[in-house]
Design a protein around this motif. Structure first.
Motif, PDB file in Angstrom:
ATOM      1  N   GLY A  21     -65.790  -3.446 -56.395  1.00  0.00           N
ATOM      2  CA  GLY A  21     -64.759  -2.661 -55.734  1.00  0.00           C
ATOM      3  C   GLY A  21     -64.741  -2.774 -54.233  1.00  0.00           C
ATOM      4  O   GLY A  21     -63.907  -2.177 -53.562  1.00  0.00           O
ATOM      5  N   ASP A  44     -61.755  -1.644 -43.722  1.00  0.00           N
ATOM      6  CA  ASP A  44     -61.763  -0.231 -43.365  1.00  0.00           C
ATOM      7  C   ASP A  44     -62.405  -0.007 -42.006  1.00  0.00           C
ATOM      8  O   ASP A  44     -62.838   1.080 -41.684  1.00  0.00           O
ATOM      9  CB  ASP A  44     -62.511   0.572 -44.424  1.00  0.00           C
ATOM     10  CG  ASP A  44     -62.160   2.055 -44.352  1.00  0.00           C
ATOM     11  OD1 ASP A  44     -60.980   2.365 -44.134  1.00  0.00           O
ATOM     12  OD2 ASP A  44     -63.063   2.884 -44.513  1.00  0.00           O
ATOM     13  N   ASP A 138     -52.235   5.542 -59.175  1.00  0.00           N
ATOM     14  CA  ASP A 138     -52.856   5.479 -57.853  1.00  0.00           C
ATOM     15  C   ASP A 138     -54.285   6.008 -57.806  1.00  0.00           C
ATOM     16  O   ASP A 138     -55.142   5.427 -57.142  1.00  0.00           O
ATOM     17  CB  ASP A 138     -52.003   6.272 -56.842  1.00  0.00           C
ATOM     18  CG  ASP A 138     -50.580   5.760 -56.754  1.00  0.00           C
ATOM     19  OD1 ASP A 138     -50.399   4.532 -56.716  1.00  0.00           O
ATOM     20  OD2 ASP A 138     -49.655   6.587 -56.723  1.00  0.00           O
ATOM     21  N   VAL A 139     -54.546   7.117 -58.489  1.00  0.00           N
ATOM     22  CA  VAL A 139     -55.853   7.768 -58.397  1.00  0.00           C
ATOM     23  C   VAL A 139     -56.855   7.225 -59.409  1.00  0.00           C
ATOM     24  O   VAL A 139     -57.980   6.868 -59.063  1.00  0.00           O
ATOM     25  CB  VAL A 139     -55.707   9.300 -58.558  1.00  0.00           C
ATOM     26  CG1 VAL A 139     -57.071   9.973 -58.519  1.00  0.00           C
ATOM     27  CG2 VAL A 139     -54.814   9.865 -57.457  1.00  0.00           C
ATOM     28  N   ILE A 142     -58.886   4.077 -58.672  1.00  0.00           N
ATOM     29  CA  ILE A 142     -59.983   4.253 -57.718  1.00  0.00           C
ATOM     30  C   ILE A 142     -61.245   4.682 -58.447  1.00  0.00           C
ATOM     31  O   ILE A 142     -62.330   4.142 -58.211  1.00  0.00           O
ATOM     32  CB  ILE A 142     -59.591   5.298 -56.649  1.00  0.00           C
ATOM     33  CG1 ILE A 142     -58.399   4.803 -55.832  1.00  0.00           C
ATOM     34  CG2 ILE A 142     -60.780   5.594 -55.731  1.00  0.00           C
ATOM     35  CD1 ILE A 142     -57.853   5.827 -54.863  1.00  0.00           C
ATOM     36  N   THR A 145     -62.663   1.741 -60.705  1.00  0.00           N
ATOM     37  CA  THR A 145     -63.335   0.677 -59.962  1.00  0.00           C
ATOM     38  C   THR A 145     -64.656   1.121 -59.348  1.00  0.00           C
ATOM     39  O   THR A 145     -65.649   0.387 -59.385  1.00  0.00           O
ATOM     40  CB  THR A 145     -62.420   0.148 -58.847  1.00  0.00           C
ATOM     41  OG1 THR A 145     -61.225  -0.385 -59.427  1.00  0.00           O
ATOM     42  CG2 THR A 145     -63.110  -0.941 -58.042  1.00  0.00           C
ATOM     43  N   SER A 146     -64.696   2.323 -58.798  1.00  0.00           N
ATOM     44  CA  SER A 146     -65.845   2.732 -57.984  1.00  0.00           C
ATOM     45  C   SER A 146     -66.787   3.733 -58.639  1.00  0.00           C
ATOM     46  O   SER A 146     -67.913   3.894 -58.179  1.00  0.00           O
ATOM     47  CB  SER A 146     -65.339   3.327 -56.662  1.00  0.00           C
ATOM     48  OG  SER A 146     -64.546   2.402 -55.954  1.00  0.00           O
ATOM     49  N   LEU A 219     -66.027   4.925 -49.832  1.00  0.00           N
ATOM     50  CA  LEU A 219     -64.683   4.533 -50.196  1.00  0.00           C
ATOM     51  C   LEU A 219     -63.862   4.295 -48.936  1.00  0.00           C
ATOM     52  O   LEU A 219     -64.026   5.001 -47.934  1.00  0.00           O
ATOM     53  CB  LEU A 219     -64.010   5.624 -51.025  1.00  0.00           C
ATOM     54  CG  LEU A 219     -64.501   5.834 -52.456  1.00  0.00           C
ATOM     55  CD1 LEU A 219     -63.767   7.014 -53.070  1.00  0.00           C
ATOM     56  CD2 LEU A 219     -64.297   4.592 -53.297  1.00  0.00           C
ATOM     57  N   GLN A 223     -58.212   5.113 -49.589  1.00  0.00           N
ATOM     58  CA  GLN A 223     -58.388   5.596 -50.956  1.00  0.00           C
ATOM     59  C   GLN A 223     -58.697   7.094 -50.958  1.00  0.00           C
ATOM     60  O   GLN A 223     -58.207   7.828 -51.831  1.00  0.00           O
ATOM     61  CB  GLN A 223     -59.503   4.818 -51.645  1.00  0.00           C
ATOM     62  CG  GLN A 223     -59.154   3.358 -51.910  1.00  0.00           C
ATOM     63  CD  GLN A 223     -60.199   2.645 -52.752  1.00  0.00           C
ATOM     64  OE1 GLN A 223     -61.225   3.219 -53.115  1.00  0.00           O
ATOM     65  NE2 GLN A 223     -59.954   1.389 -53.067  1.00  0.00           N
ATOM     66  N   SER A 225     -57.649   9.200 -48.759  1.00  0.00           N
ATOM     67  CA  SER A 225     -56.372   9.841 -48.452  1.00  0.00           C
ATOM     68  C   SER A 225     -55.472   9.889 -49.682  1.00  0.00           C
ATOM     69  O   SER A 225     -54.753  10.870 -49.896  1.00  0.00           O
ATOM     70  CB  SER A 225     -55.666   9.091 -47.317  1.00  0.00           C
ATOM     71  OG  SER A 225     -56.377   9.207 -46.103  1.00  0.00           O
ATOM     72  N   THR A 226     -55.521   8.840 -50.501  1.00  0.00           N
ATOM     73  CA  THR A 226     -54.708   8.830 -51.720  1.00  0.00           C
ATOM     74  C   THR A 226     -55.106   9.976 -52.647  1.00  0.00           C
ATOM     75  O   THR A 226     -54.245  10.708 -53.165  1.00  0.00           O
ATOM     76  CB  THR A 226     -54.876   7.487 -52.467  1.00  0.00           C
ATOM     77  OG1 THR A 226     -54.312   6.436 -51.672  1.00  0.00           O
ATOM     78  CG2 THR A 226     -54.182   7.521 -53.819  1.00  0.00           C
ATOM     79  N   VAL A 227     -56.406  10.155 -52.840  1.00  0.00           N
ATOM     80  CA  VAL A 227     -56.889  11.239 -53.699  1.00  0.00           C
ATOM     81  C   VAL A 227     -56.539  12.600 -53.088  1.00  0.00           C
ATOM     82  O   VAL A 227     -56.094  13.516 -53.793  1.00  0.00           O
ATOM     83  CB  VAL A 227     -58.408  11.120 -53.924  1.00  0.00           C
ATOM     84  CG1 VAL A 227     -58.915  12.287 -54.764  1.00  0.00           C
ATOM     85  CG2 VAL A 227     -58.753   9.797 -54.603  1.00  0.00           C
TER      86      VAL A 227
END
Length: 238
Positions: A21, A44, A138-139, A142, A145-146, A219, A223, A225-227
């Motif tokens: 990831g 990042d 979207d969530v 994440i 993968t991680s 992360l 990512q 921010s997406t969560v």
């Protein structure tokens, strides 16, 4: 590695999942710190001025770096729009800098009132950012993968009984008490990322016990921010 014994198959799988990831180009050649390592110049990497430190510096409001790194304002002066001045005029003085508490997410409504990840400051109040985030599209990727791998957060033996695999993650998170805390915090509190323990674990702040999530690496901020945006929007099962 380790010096004695060996890692279990579950632990190896967990590490492999984390490596898979990682963003491409995030190391290898050593980034800006030279061939031997140093600063990570991955996807990042900070895009702000740090003035040689670890955190971003606001040259428009930092009394120790006003307008330029190392430009320290005199005693009694404030940093107003990147220039040392006697007063903040129509703005408010916070920590020696001049800010608009109506729009500044680090001083929203009052000095030191920081909006949570996923929130913006509008009219002096922290509010959810606009836009729609899909849990499934979207969530969940994440988590898959991680986090959702053997030995981590997947299956009957998932750490902290938190299964983040597809089809199980939503029910295991939303409105579920954070087992590591005794202060009533929820893993995900819909509409409130600031009170959602999942965000604390991802950002490695205010953790009750254990370690950040994922255990290895951080992360990417996008990512997180997406969560946070998904939680801020009410954590819908969409």
């Amino acid at each position: 590695m380790p010096l004695t014994g060996g890692l279990s198959a579950e632990e190896i799988a967990c590490i492999e999942s984390w490596i898979a990831g990682l963003p491409e180009g995030g190391g290898g050649g050593g980034g800006t710190g030279g061939a031997g390592g140093g600063t990570d110049a991955g996807s990042d990497a900070p895009t702000c001025e740090t003035c040689g430190g670890a955190s971003c510096v606001d040259l428009a409001a930092d009394v120790s770096n006003c307008g330029a790194c190392g430009n320290v304002c005199g005693t009694g002066e404030v940093c107003n729009a990147g220039a040392c001045a006697a007063t903040c005029g129509m703005l408010e003085a916070c920590g020696g800098g001049c800010v608009d508490t109506q729009t500044d997410p680090a001083n929203c409504g009052a000095c030191g009132n920081t909006c949570a990840a996923g929130q913006t400051c509008a009219g002096g109040a922290c509010t959810c950012a606009s836009g729609s985030v899909s849990f499934a599209a979207d969530v969940q990727p994440i988590f898959t993968t991680s986090c959702a791998s053997a030995g981590c957060h997947k299956g009957a033996n998932a750490q902290e009984d938190l299964d983040l695999s597809a089809g199980n993650a939503y029910a295991a998170l939303v409105d579920v008490p954070a087992s590591q805390c005794n202060d009533g915090r929820k893993r995900v509190l819909p509409g409130d990322p600031a009170q959602s323990y999942l965000i604390d674990k991802m950002m490695n702040v205010d953790i009750c016990s254990g370690t950040k999530m994922p255990k290895l690496g951080l992360l990417p901020s996008a990512q997180i921010s997406t969560v946070a945006n998904w939680i801020c929007a009410g954590a819908p099962n969409n």
